[in-house]
Design an enzyme around this catalytic site. Sequence first.
Site, PDB file in Angstrom:
ATOM      1  N   LYS A  22     -10.043 -16.504   0.599  1.00  0.00           N
ATOM      2  CA  LYS A  22     -10.032 -17.812  -0.061  1.00  0.00           C
ATOM      3  C   LYS A  22     -11.351 -18.542   0.191  1.00  0.00           C
ATOM      4  CE  LYS A  22      -5.989 -19.786   0.073  1.00  0.00           C
ATOM      5  NZ  LYS A  22      -4.903 -20.363   0.892  1.00  0.00           N
ATOM      6  N   ARG A  91      -6.174 -25.193   4.591  1.00  0.00           N
ATOM      7  CA  ARG A  91      -5.630 -24.001   3.947  1.00  0.00           C
ATOM      8  C   ARG A  91      -5.919 -22.758   4.791  1.00  0.00           C
ATOM      9  NH1 ARG A  91      -8.413 -24.325  -1.907  1.00  0.00           N
ATOM     10  NH2 ARG A  91      -6.564 -23.113  -2.481  1.00  0.00           N
ATOM     11  N   GLY A 100       2.933 -15.408   4.146  1.00  0.00           N
ATOM     12  CA  GLY A 100       3.607 -15.465   5.445  1.00  0.00           C
ATOM     13  C   GLY A 100       2.858 -16.281   6.467  1.00  0.00           C
ATOM     14  N   MET A 102       0.576 -19.883   7.543  1.00  0.00           N
ATOM     15  CA  MET A 102       0.935 -21.278   7.374  1.00  0.00           C
ATOM     16  C   MET A 102       0.662 -21.754   5.957  1.00  0.00           C
ATOM     17  SD  MET A 102      -0.112 -24.635   9.494  1.00  0.00           S
ATOM     18  CE  MET A 102      -1.310 -25.174   8.304  1.00  0.00           C
ATOM     19  N   ARG A 335      -9.547 -15.355  -7.131  1.00  0.00           N
ATOM     20  CA  ARG A 335      -9.661 -14.048  -6.467  1.00  0.00           C
ATOM     21  C   ARG A 335      -9.412 -12.993  -7.535  1.00  0.00           C
ATOM     22  NH1 ARG A 335      -3.991 -15.002  -3.374  1.00  0.00           N
ATOM     23  NH2 ARG A 335      -2.963 -15.543  -5.297  1.00  0.00           N
ATOM     24  N   HIS A 451       6.936 -17.483  -6.371  1.00  0.00           N
ATOM     25  CA  HIS A 451       6.912 -16.637  -5.176  1.00  0.00           C
ATOM     26  C   HIS A 451       7.583 -15.283  -5.437  1.00  0.00           C
ATOM     27  CE1 HIS A 451       8.574 -15.178  -1.293  1.00  0.00           C
ATOM     28  NE2 HIS A 451       7.375 -15.530  -0.849  1.00  0.00           N
ATOM     29  N   SER A 777      -3.274  28.396   3.848  1.00  0.00           N
ATOM     30  CA  SER A 777      -2.632  27.234   3.245  1.00  0.00           C
ATOM     31  C   SER A 777      -1.978  26.450   4.375  1.00  0.00           C
ATOM     32  CB  SER A 777      -1.602  27.682   2.210  1.00  0.00           C
ATOM     33  OG  SER A 777      -0.943  26.552   1.694  1.00  0.00           O
ATOM     34  N   CYS A 845      -0.030  22.937   1.299  1.00  0.00           N
ATOM     35  CA  CYS A 845       1.183  23.002   0.484  1.00  0.00           C
ATOM     36  C   CYS A 845       2.315  22.168   1.057  1.00  0.00           C
ATOM     37  CB  CYS A 845       1.622  24.447   0.288  1.00  0.00           C
ATOM     38  SG  CYS A 845       2.028  25.280   1.826  1.00  0.00           S
ATOM     39  N   TYR A 865      -7.836  23.128  -2.555  1.00  0.00           N
ATOM     40  CA  TYR A 865      -6.772  22.613  -3.423  1.00  0.00           C
ATOM     41  C   TYR A 865      -5.677  21.951  -2.601  1.00  0.00           C
ATOM     42  CZ  TYR A 865      -3.891  26.670  -2.160  1.00  0.00           C
ATOM     43  OH  TYR A 865      -3.164  27.612  -1.476  1.00  0.00           O
TER      44      TYR A 865
END
Length: 893
Positions: A22, A91, A100, A102, A335, A451, A777, A845, A865
């Site tokens: 922010k 803020r 979550g 303040m 943002r 929210h 593998s 795998c 792979y």
Amino acid sequence: MVHYVYDFADGHRDLAGLLGGKGANLAEMTRLGLPVPPGFTVTTEACRAFLSTGAEPDGLAGEISVHLAALEDAAGRRLGQCDDPLLLSVRSGACFSMPGMMETILDVGLNDDSVAALAKVSGSERFAWDSYRRLVQMFGATVMGVDGALFEGALADLRRARGAADDLGLDAADLAGLVATYKDVIRQETGEDFPQSPREQLRRCVLAVFASWNGERARIYRRREHIPDNLGTAVTVQTMVFGNLGPDSGSGVAFTRDPATGRPGPYGDYLPNAQGEDVVAGIRDTVPLSALAELHPDAYDRLREHMRVLESHYRDLCDIEFTVERGRLWMLQTRVGKRTAEAAFVIAAELVDEGVITAEEALGRVGGEGLARLMFPRFDTSALGAPLAHGLPASPGAATGAAVFDSAEAVRRAAAGEQVVLVREETTPDDLPGMIAAQAVLTGRGGRTSHAAVVARGMGTVCVCGAEEIAVNTGARCFTVGHTVVEEGTVISVDGSEGTVHLGAVPLVDSPVLRYFEAGGRGTGLVDAVARAMEQADSVRALEVRANADTPEDAARARRFGAQGVGLCRTEHMFLGERRALVEAMILARDKAEQGEALDALLPLQREDFAGILAAMDGLPVTIRLLDPPLHEFLPDRTDLAVRVAAAEARGEVPDGHAVDLLGAVNRMHEENPMLGLRGVRLGLVVPGLVAMQVRAIAEAVVERVRAGGRPRAEIMVPLVGAVEELRIERAEVERVLAEVSEESGVPVHCPVGTMIELPRAALTAGRIAGEAEFFSFGTNDLTQTTWGFSRDDVEAAFFSAYLDKGIFTASPFETLDHDGVGRLIRIAVEEGRAARPGLKIGVCGEHGGDPASVRFFHTAGLDYVSCSPFRVPVARLEAGRAALDGEGCDDR
Ligand code: ADP
Ligand code: MG
Ligand code: MG
């Protein structure tokens, strides 16, 4: 000297680690010349200092004073001054957007004296008292820890007493009375008075923001999102502007594109005569952003212009918070905005078309998890009756579950394995655990930026919000729509793409993205955007992607999804079902002849299976693993058998001979730790004929395919090797049978023989093993189990959530590869294997082959792979492409 405070003019967007997202973006907007109320940001470093000592860092108060004085000088007003007060907002803001912490405190600096001055200067008594009551309420709840419901309750009582539908129905005297009530509440609850000193208010707000870093909701969120606990939050202190000065003022949120669908063009909500969170709190009905064009054409035009500036500067979707004060626009936040998976793909493609970003950058902006979500099924529209209710399509997807009315109930039922839909009038951060537990969230109030909507979108949880036809009665644990009453536990279906709610469980159908992968073709903007991202990923990725497939059907589907072969074909399912009797016969055989007969009966069946898979993957490699699990897994349950035999004996009967034989075999083979017992290569070495039969089936299938004109490419993989000698012996047997079949058929059969690396010892002796192996593998499931020394089936439910809580795991090591331990073994094996045999082909795998973070690891480890389940093949292709980008721009969405 450390420098704890930055003026907006001195920061920029790359300082998010120090100033929080922010603070950094407010500084960036200031630099861009956008109208941002002036202010300064206290760094995350100050927060970290506070968290480690528990005290206000030395020098912080002094620095704040200096910056505050500069702010005051520029404004020509002092904080809380008695005739014309400067007011501030305080803020919180961490490096990552993090609900979550303040809540923002507005109007800091008001007290019993300055409220009168504010009334005079603004010409509105009502506005001044409304601002003051907001400050006392927010400060009381968030800084002084008073239960917020006490304030809400007092406000609701007053509204009722005045017959007011909302806050606008309260006048200045009402609000002044409310302030007095609030102050009493604070005194009663804390034994302290609401602080009248503006500097004291400011100081306590700043420290409260620091402390909120370790609040429970913040910690839950960080764990979920794998955000480190030691970053800390910044605190931004900013001059107030007022959206609650009357009908010519207001607050709003805006997105430069639709964050749900990605459609271009501005999008947002505006609420006249409102401040702060009013617009997202659902206290009154918002109007769409377009209405602002009529209310304040000038402010609207400027906002559009600023949106253009921001989008071209950030080169991405931006979200914006703004306030209009007496017709004048102020920018309060921006943002790079969160978005749905669908919007991520659509926006990335649009930005390429607009020439804003390159196709490579676009690939960095989409992700495998989002793609997986888009492949989820949707509701079958032909089975959809009339919806029970309509709301806003806030977070797409289809989900069904039992309606529940609070977070605790959602958590309780979900823990018991039930699917639930959390139904709330509106959600608050306290609902977070329930939202995580729920399949879907449904709210009666709030816009697409409420929210509930924002959090659900972030988590990929289905959400319909603002379904105004429903009346939620949490006390009675039901909601009603007209005369229909939906009690707690009733199953409902929520369509987050359409914004509809249906009674009962609506059947699901395939998504358009899944249909695209199945059948190709293009069509909607979304499918087209996905196709383009896939093409880009395929063109840059270094990793090949194969599939784990045990049947011709799975192999064919995997091929349609873009698999470049089968990385793991497990033979065990071929021993189940109707063939069980043959397997039993093989295990119970008393002599070589009987065993030979049983194996001979299995051979043609296995050959057919292999021929089918080789046909489906014609021209592509198919890695077939020899039988791996312990043999007793193919026999009936030991206890059942024992009971059957004992019961017969108790009745004085002679028990069935077959059952007695079986019980004997099961008892003989019983193991305390089957996972660490007679399985894998060990089985092949001690059960005569088993490997020869399987290899013969493979070789004959190859011959059959060659004769049919195909190009079969079978590879034979030996499981659970720990010592090179095991592989040497087994391999000799394999070569012998291959030679035999070549000789008999006249068709030369060459199959590379390789091994799984799934034991720590194999990884640590990979150099020697590579002498006998034509490929490796990594079986990362077993390698994870054997490295950690726990068995997935036994321990996942037992203690993984405790381990996640305690921070021992950041993710389950079975979902995301443990880089430090298992990853280290992989790196050793790659290095030593290739040193011994240059060009050694190496893949993986385990299920990790379809996990985005793990795919990135395999890319950097230099594998050839990854192989994963057919449905994860597109995810792995996309992530392999992202991994090949040079790291930057790969933000996870
Ligand atoms: P969040 O992190 O929850 O988005 P913010 O810090 O953005 O919290 O604050 C919430 C709201 O408070 C903002 O959207 C804005 O409406 C209001 N607000 C914050 N600072 C100011 C300010 N200086 N003047 C007016 N309103 C503000
Ligand atoms: Mg905000
Ligand atoms: Mg294994």
